[in-house]
Write a protein that holds these residues in place. Structure first.
Motif, short mmCIF file in Angstrom:
data_model
loop_
_atom_site.label_atom_id
_atom_site.label_comp_id
_atom_site.label_asym_id
_atom_site.label_seq_id
_atom_site.Cartn_x
_atom_site.Cartn_y
_atom_site.Cartn_z
N TYR A 166 -28.43 -10.95 29.63
CA TYR A 166 -28.43 -9.59 29.11
C TYR A 166 -27.05 -9.22 28.57
CZ TYR A 166 -32.77 -8.78 31.78
OH TYR A 166 -34.04 -8.85 32.30
N ILE A 167 -27.03 -8.19 27.72
CA ILE A 167 -25.81 -7.50 27.37
C ILE A 167 -26.08 -6.00 27.54
CG2 ILE A 167 -24.96 -9.24 25.74
CD1 ILE A 167 -25.90 -7.34 23.46
N LEU A 168 -25.03 -5.26 27.82
CA LEU A 168 -25.14 -3.81 27.94
C LEU A 168 -24.68 -3.21 26.62
CD1 LEU A 168 -25.99 -1.87 30.18
CD2 LEU A 168 -23.58 -1.61 30.78
N ASN A 169 -25.61 -2.66 25.84
CA ASN A 169 -25.26 -2.17 24.51
C ASN A 169 -24.55 -0.81 24.57
OD1 ASN A 169 -27.28 -0.21 24.88
ND2 ASN A 169 -28.83 -1.41 23.79
N LYS A 170 -24.22 -0.27 23.41
CA LYS A 170 -23.46 0.98 23.35
C LYS A 170 -24.21 2.16 23.94
CE LYS A 170 -20.76 -0.40 19.30
NZ LYS A 170 -20.40 -0.08 17.88
N GLN A 171 -25.52 2.08 23.97
CA GLN A 171 -26.32 3.13 24.58
C GLN A 171 -26.48 2.94 26.09
OE1 GLN A 171 -27.42 1.43 21.68
NE2 GLN A 171 -26.45 3.08 20.51
N GLN A 172 -25.71 1.97 26.64
CA GLN A 172 -25.76 1.65 28.07
C GLN A 172 -27.15 1.22 28.51
OE1 GLN A 172 -22.77 1.71 30.19
NE2 GLN A 172 -22.16 1.58 28.04
N VAL A 173 -27.82 0.49 27.61
CA VAL A 173 -29.15 -0.06 27.90
C VAL A 173 -29.05 -1.58 27.92
CG1 VAL A 173 -31.53 -0.29 27.08
CG2 VAL A 173 -30.33 1.90 26.85
N PHE A 174 -29.70 -2.22 28.89
CA PHE A 174 -29.67 -3.67 28.97
C PHE A 174 -30.53 -4.28 27.88
CE2 PHE A 174 -28.49 -2.58 33.34
CZ PHE A 174 -27.34 -3.34 33.45
N GLU A 175 -29.93 -5.17 27.11
CA GLU A 175 -30.60 -5.81 25.98
C GLU A 175 -30.71 -7.30 26.26
OE1 GLU A 175 -29.36 -6.43 21.37
OE2 GLU A 175 -29.12 -4.39 22.17
N VAL A 176 -31.90 -7.86 26.11
CA VAL A 176 -32.13 -9.28 26.41
C VAL A 176 -31.52 -10.15 25.33
CG1 VAL A 176 -33.89 -11.07 26.70
CG2 VAL A 176 -34.23 -8.81 27.70
N MET A 177 -30.80 -11.21 25.76
CA MET A 177 -30.26 -12.21 24.85
C MET A 177 -31.28 -13.35 24.76
SD MET A 177 -27.48 -10.86 23.93
CE MET A 177 -26.65 -12.20 23.08
N PRO A 178 -31.97 -13.52 23.64
CA PRO A 178 -33.09 -14.47 23.54
C PRO A 178 -32.75 -15.90 23.97
CG PRO A 178 -33.01 -13.07 21.60
CD PRO A 178 -31.76 -12.79 22.37
N THR A 179 -31.61 -16.43 23.52
CA THR A 179 -31.26 -17.82 23.86
C THR A 179 -31.05 -17.99 25.35
OG1 THR A 179 -30.20 -18.07 21.70
CG2 THR A 179 -29.68 -19.71 23.38
N GLU A 180 -30.30 -17.07 25.95
CA GLU A 180 -30.04 -17.13 27.39
C GLU A 180 -31.32 -16.89 28.19
OE1 GLU A 180 -26.86 -14.45 28.26
OE2 GLU A 180 -25.50 -15.36 26.81
N ALA A 181 -32.16 -15.99 27.70
CA ALA A 181 -33.43 -15.71 28.39
C ALA A 181 -34.30 -16.95 28.45
CB ALA A 181 -34.16 -14.57 27.68
N GLU A 182 -34.28 -17.75 27.37
CA GLU A 182 -35.07 -18.97 27.35
C GLU A 182 -34.55 -19.98 28.37
OE1 GLU A 182 -38.25 -21.03 26.58
OE2 GLU A 182 -37.82 -19.07 25.67
N VAL A 183 -33.23 -20.02 28.56
CA VAL A 183 -32.64 -20.90 29.57
C VAL A 183 -33.11 -20.48 30.96
CG1 VAL A 183 -30.49 -21.69 30.65
CG2 VAL A 183 -30.61 -21.41 28.17
N ILE A 184 -33.13 -19.18 31.21
CA ILE A 184 -33.57 -18.66 32.50
C ILE A 184 -35.03 -19.03 32.76
CG2 ILE A 184 -34.03 -16.53 33.80
CD1 ILE A 184 -31.56 -15.35 32.31
#
Length: 358
Positions: A166-184
């Motif tokens: 995940y990354i925490l975007n400017k709106q302070q919302v967790f955003e999924v990182m597709p490549t890392e999510a696939e590793v998980i």
């Protein structure tokens, strides 16, 4: 005849004093000490030691102070001069003990702002009172920080860096990182297929999958940030375990897992009943059924912890160090191998990694 001294000047600033840097800056402290030495100790030598962004509550974590202390205790310097005792220590009991240790070693300590020359002017009551005053801002700040952290946790607000995936975007919302999510998802799938932690870690390393630390550094570098943290290409077993154990990946925010009783003390793990849990808090990466199945499987595997029978008396296990990579060496007792000591790198990576095996 003017007496000549070898003087150590010490300056320190902490992160908490960021807003008051004009008053307590390293440069300001050095300037005050230099003027004092020129006026009171002409022809003496002055060597500066400093610690930036270091708390005054402990001495052990201050590299500059520790280097200076070794010089003072070995009589390399005769006098220690600080702008005021808050630069020396902000912990009443520990600071006074340290002051006595330096005095017993024959060191003269001068606090310019406090008008104290110890032990020449042995006003111990005044010194105790000054250290007590210096400690108050630290304890007050600690209480305020704990209060803010507790309030944010109760509101379900994240306080640390976003977990891997995940990354925490400017709106302070967790955003999924597709490549890392696939590793998980791959890690969960392989575990369900019967793979162990080490086999999964080796698989990810062999396929050049960036570790969580590497991914973070690459992302920061791409954003133009200066990255100084060192990273390792090999996945660690504990990283795989942590991912499989983290219910953040099913959209659950779990706060208050640890607490700290004392300032700069160690963290104490809290029972799950004391956690602050927010379900459906953010977008999930792993569905609940998969996560629950993996957790149940992990618990069943952990109860069957047979690891073979100890054959040899391994008196040197963990005491020997690999000459190639520096890792500790441990004994191996296997029917298909002669008794041997092998380094941790060899054990994790096999012959593709370090080959120290004796």
């Amino acid at each position: 005849m003017i007496e000549r001294f070898d003087i150590a000047g010490y300056a320190r600033i902490s992160v908490d004093e960021e807003l008051d840097r004009d008053n307590v800056s390293i440069e300001n402290q050095k300037s005050i000490i230099e003027d004092f030495v020129k006026s009171h100790f002409p022809n003496s030598t002055l060597t500066f030691f400093e610690d930036r962004d270091r708390s005054g509550y402990t001495f052990e974590q201050r590299e500059g102070y520790q280097e200076m202390r070794r010089g003072l205790m070995s009589h390399k310097y005769d006098i220690l001069i600080v702008k005021d005792f808050s630069r020396f220590s902000r912990r009443n009991s520990r600071g006074l003990v340290e002051l006595e240790d330096l005095r017993d070693a024959g060191v003269r300590i001068i606090s310019i702002g406090d008008s104290i020359d110890f032990p020449n002017d042995d006003d111990w009551l005044k010194i105790q009172f000054q250290f007590l005053i210096n400690e108050m801002p630290v304890t007050d700040t600690s209480k305020k920080v704990r209060s803010v952290v507790k309030r944010r946790q109760e509101e379900g607000r994240w306080l640390c860096a976003a977990p891997y995936g995940y990354i925490l975007n400017k709106q302070q919302v967790f955003e999924v990182m597709p490549t890392e999510a696939e590793v998980i998802r791959t890690i969960f799938k392989l575990y369900l297929d019967g793979w162990g932690y080490k086999k999964i870690a080796n698989y990810l390393t062999d396929n050049n999958v960036p570790t969580p630390r590497m991914s973070e550094c690459e992302r920061r570098a791409a954003a133009g940030e200066t990255v100084r943290r060192k990273t390792k290409a090999a996945w660690a077993i504990v990283t795989v375990q942590g991912i499989l154990d983290n219910d953040f990946y099913i959209g659950t925010l779990r706060q208050g897992k640890f607490t700290r009783v004392k300032i700069n003390g160690t963290d104490r793990k809290l029972d799950e009943s004391e956690h602050r849990v927010f379900e459906h808090h953010h977008q999930e990466i792993i569905d609940y059924r998969t996560f629950a199945t993996v957790r149940s499987l992990r618990e069943s595997r952990s109860t069957n912890n047979y690891r073979g029978v100890k054959v040899n008396d391994n008196v040197y296990s963990g005491l020997l160090v690999c000459g190639d990579c520096g890792s500790p060496m441990f004994a191996m007792s296997r029917s298909d191998l002669a008794p041997a000591y092998t380094c941790g790198t060899y054990h994790r990576r096999g012959l593709k990694g370090c080959t120290s095996h004796h």
